[in-house]
Motif scaffolding. Structure first.
Motif, PDB file in Angstrom:
ATOM      1  N   PHE A 110      48.577   5.728 -57.766  1.00  0.00           N
ATOM      2  CA  PHE A 110      48.743   7.105 -58.645  1.00  0.00           C
ATOM      3  C   PHE A 110      47.263   7.236 -59.252  1.00  0.00           C
ATOM      4  CE2 PHE A 110      49.259   8.359 -62.849  1.00  0.00           C
ATOM      5  CZ  PHE A 110      49.469   9.967 -62.879  1.00  0.00           C
ATOM      6  N   CYS A 111      46.835   6.075 -59.761  1.00  0.00           N
ATOM      7  CA  CYS A 111      45.541   6.263 -60.439  1.00  0.00           C
ATOM      8  C   CYS A 111      44.198   6.564 -59.339  1.00  0.00           C
ATOM      9  CB  CYS A 111      45.096   4.655 -61.109  1.00  0.00           C
ATOM     10  SG  CYS A 111      46.136   4.197 -62.106  1.00  0.00           S
ATOM     11  N   LEU A 112      44.461   6.108 -58.175  1.00  0.00           N
ATOM     12  CA  LEU A 112      43.326   6.698 -57.126  1.00  0.00           C
ATOM     13  C   LEU A 112      43.621   8.203 -56.796  1.00  0.00           C
ATOM     14  CD1 LEU A 112      43.354   3.912 -54.375  1.00  0.00           C
ATOM     15  CD2 LEU A 112      41.443   4.488 -56.065  1.00  0.00           C
ATOM     16  N   GLY A 113      44.892   8.548 -57.033  1.00  0.00           N
ATOM     17  CA  GLY A 113      45.121  10.062 -56.735  1.00  0.00           C
ATOM     18  C   GLY A 113      44.575  10.797 -57.945  1.00  0.00           C
ATOM     19  N   LYS A 114      44.974  10.450 -59.249  1.00  0.00           N
ATOM     20  CA  LYS A 114      44.307  11.122 -60.273  1.00  0.00           C
ATOM     21  C   LYS A 114      42.854  11.017 -60.138  1.00  0.00           C
ATOM     22  CE  LYS A 114      46.382  12.668 -63.319  1.00  0.00           C
ATOM     23  NZ  LYS A 114      46.950  13.911 -63.607  1.00  0.00           N
ATOM     24  N   ALA A 115      41.991   9.974 -59.954  1.00  0.00           N
ATOM     25  CA  ALA A 115      40.692   9.906 -59.845  1.00  0.00           C
ATOM     26  C   ALA A 115      40.091  10.928 -58.933  1.00  0.00           C
ATOM     27  CB  ALA A 115      40.226   8.457 -59.465  1.00  0.00           C
ATOM     28  N   LYS A 116      40.831  11.302 -57.744  1.00  0.00           N
ATOM     29  CA  LYS A 116      40.325  11.902 -56.815  1.00  0.00           C
ATOM     30  C   LYS A 116      40.170  13.192 -57.423  1.00  0.00           C
ATOM     31  CE  LYS A 116      42.238  13.814 -52.695  1.00  0.00           C
ATOM     32  NZ  LYS A 116      43.292  13.887 -51.446  1.00  0.00           N
ATOM     33  N   PHE A 117      40.679  13.766 -58.254  1.00  0.00           N
ATOM     34  CA  PHE A 117      40.767  15.205 -58.938  1.00  0.00           C
ATOM     35  C   PHE A 117      40.043  15.299 -60.165  1.00  0.00           C
ATOM     36  CE2 PHE A 117      44.760  15.234 -56.255  1.00  0.00           C
ATOM     37  CZ  PHE A 117      44.436  15.959 -55.301  1.00  0.00           C
ATOM     38  N   THR A 118      39.244  14.200 -60.477  1.00  0.00           N
ATOM     39  CA  THR A 118      38.506  14.158 -61.842  1.00  0.00           C
ATOM     40  C   THR A 118      37.017  14.075 -61.375  1.00  0.00           C
ATOM     41  OG1 THR A 118      39.010  11.936 -62.085  1.00  0.00           O
ATOM     42  CG2 THR A 118      40.511  13.469 -63.251  1.00  0.00           C
ATOM     43  N   THR A 119      36.344  14.117 -62.688  1.00  0.00           N
ATOM     44  CA  THR A 119      34.980  13.883 -62.482  1.00  0.00           C
ATOM     45  C   THR A 119      34.371  13.158 -63.625  1.00  0.00           C
ATOM     46  OG1 THR A 119      34.438  16.391 -63.223  1.00  0.00           O
ATOM     47  CG2 THR A 119      34.338  15.818 -60.769  1.00  0.00           C
ATOM     48  N   VAL A 158      57.207   3.412 -50.823  1.00  0.00           N
ATOM     49  CA  VAL A 158      58.473   4.302 -51.437  1.00  0.00           C
ATOM     50  C   VAL A 158      57.727   4.872 -52.689  1.00  0.00           C
ATOM     51  CG1 VAL A 158      60.695   4.567 -52.213  1.00  0.00           C
ATOM     52  CG2 VAL A 158      60.133   3.214 -50.065  1.00  0.00           C
ATOM     53  N   GLY A 159      57.542   4.325 -53.664  1.00  0.00           N
ATOM     54  CA  GLY A 159      57.059   4.611 -54.968  1.00  0.00           C
ATOM     55  C   GLY A 159      55.971   5.616 -54.677  1.00  0.00           C
ATOM     56  N   THR A 160      54.895   5.299 -53.911  1.00  0.00           N
ATOM     57  CA  THR A 160      53.908   6.194 -53.798  1.00  0.00           C
ATOM     58  C   THR A 160      54.205   7.579 -53.111  1.00  0.00           C
ATOM     59  OG1 THR A 160      52.237   4.072 -53.565  1.00  0.00           O
ATOM     60  CG2 THR A 160      51.294   6.403 -52.905  1.00  0.00           C
ATOM     61  N   VAL A 161      55.055   7.301 -52.156  1.00  0.00           N
ATOM     62  CA  VAL A 161      55.555   8.727 -51.523  1.00  0.00           C
ATOM     63  C   VAL A 161      56.099   9.530 -52.492  1.00  0.00           C
ATOM     64  CG1 VAL A 161      56.894   9.797 -49.869  1.00  0.00           C
ATOM     65  CG2 VAL A 161      55.489   7.827 -49.308  1.00  0.00           C
ATOM     66  N   LEU A 162      57.128   8.955 -53.418  1.00  0.00           N
ATOM     67  CA  LEU A 162      57.598   9.574 -54.400  1.00  0.00           C
ATOM     68  C   LEU A 162      56.843  10.386 -55.406  1.00  0.00           C
ATOM     69  CD1 LEU A 162      61.116   7.429 -54.930  1.00  0.00           C
ATOM     70  CD2 LEU A 162      60.729   9.551 -53.721  1.00  0.00           C
ATOM     71  N   VAL A 165      54.600  14.516 -58.346  1.00  0.00           N
ATOM     72  CA  VAL A 165      53.431  14.809 -59.108  1.00  0.00           C
ATOM     73  C   VAL A 165      52.363  15.387 -58.469  1.00  0.00           C
ATOM     74  CG1 VAL A 165      51.623  13.423 -60.369  1.00  0.00           C
ATOM     75  CG2 VAL A 165      53.814  12.525 -60.543  1.00  0.00           C
ATOM     76  N   PHE A 166      51.873  15.152 -57.260  1.00  0.00           N
ATOM     77  CA  PHE A 166      50.883  15.717 -56.492  1.00  0.00           C
ATOM     78  C   PHE A 166      51.263  16.774 -55.534  1.00  0.00           C
ATOM     79  CE2 PHE A 166      49.169  11.560 -57.309  1.00  0.00           C
ATOM     80  CZ  PHE A 166      48.051  11.957 -58.143  1.00  0.00           C
ATOM     81  N   LYS A 167      52.524  17.174 -55.619  1.00  0.00           N
ATOM     82  CA  LYS A 167      53.281  18.410 -54.911  1.00  0.00           C
ATOM     83  C   LYS A 167      53.064  18.167 -53.353  1.00  0.00           C
ATOM     84  CE  LYS A 167      54.281  20.029 -59.000  1.00  0.00           C
ATOM     85  NZ  LYS A 167      55.237  19.319 -59.434  1.00  0.00           N
ATOM     86  N   GLU A 168      53.178  16.865 -52.822  1.00  0.00           N
ATOM     87  CA  GLU A 168      53.085  16.807 -51.166  1.00  0.00           C
ATOM     88  C   GLU A 168      54.415  17.240 -50.547  1.00  0.00           C
ATOM     89  OE1 GLU A 168      52.278  12.634 -50.779  1.00  0.00           O
ATOM     90  OE2 GLU A 168      50.318  12.681 -51.523  1.00  0.00           O
ATOM     91  N   PRO A 169      54.488  17.651 -49.476  1.00  0.00           N
ATOM     92  CA  PRO A 169      55.694  18.110 -48.950  1.00  0.00           C
ATOM     93  C   PRO A 169      56.754  17.196 -48.732  1.00  0.00           C
ATOM     94  CG  PRO A 169      53.938  17.798 -47.248  1.00  0.00           C
ATOM     95  CD  PRO A 169      53.303  17.557 -48.487  1.00  0.00           C
ATOM     96  N   ALA A 170      57.986  17.517 -48.930  1.00  0.00           N
ATOM     97  CA  ALA A 170      59.367  16.598 -49.049  1.00  0.00           C
ATOM     98  C   ALA A 170      59.929  17.082 -47.779  1.00  0.00           C
ATOM     99  CB  ALA A 170      59.989  16.676 -50.228  1.00  0.00           C
ATOM    100  N   THR A 171      59.303  16.790 -46.693  1.00  0.00           N
ATOM    101  CA  THR A 171      60.533  17.330 -45.399  1.00  0.00           C
ATOM    102  C   THR A 171      61.529  16.417 -45.109  1.00  0.00           C
ATOM    103  OG1 THR A 171      58.688  15.848 -44.002  1.00  0.00           O
ATOM    104  CG2 THR A 171      58.085  18.142 -44.443  1.00  0.00           C
TER     105      THR A 171
END
Length: 95
Positions: free
Chosen positions: A5-14, A58-62, A67-73
């Motif tokens: 999750f922290c990596l995902g948030k870092a990706k969208f910040t500066t 599992v936690g990362t996919v959820l 949180v990051f609005k990825e598709p839930a197919t």
């Protein structure tokens, strides 16, 4: 899963905020490894690692979905469900 999750948030910040997310990544990664070490004291290493990675996957996919609005197919949720069943099965036979 928190360190992912922290990596995902870092990706969208500066700037400084990005570095704070990277520090949080390092801290949570250390905590996660510590918990894996604790798990290996009572479970076989193969089962402990499989459960640890499975919970993280599992936690990362959820987190990605909620949180990051990825598709839930359907297929994505189906395979996550089979992964959870496999984790429960490994834990059940490791005692």
């Amino acid at each position: 899963m928190v360190f992912a999750f922290c990596l995902g948030k870092a990706k969208f910040t500066t700037g400084n905020e990005m570095y704070l997310w990277y520090v949080a990544f390092l801290i949570t990664c250390g905590i996660s490894m510590g918990l894996l070490i604790k798990a290996t004291q009572v479970l076989p290493i193969g089962s402990a690692y499989a459960v640890w990675t499975g919970i993280g996957a599992v936690g990362t996919v959820l987190v990605g979905i909620f949180v990051f609005k990825e598709p839930a197919t359907f297929l994505r949720l189906f395979f996550i469900t089979t992964l959870v069943c496999s984790i429960v099965g490994l834990k059940a036979v490791s005692q």
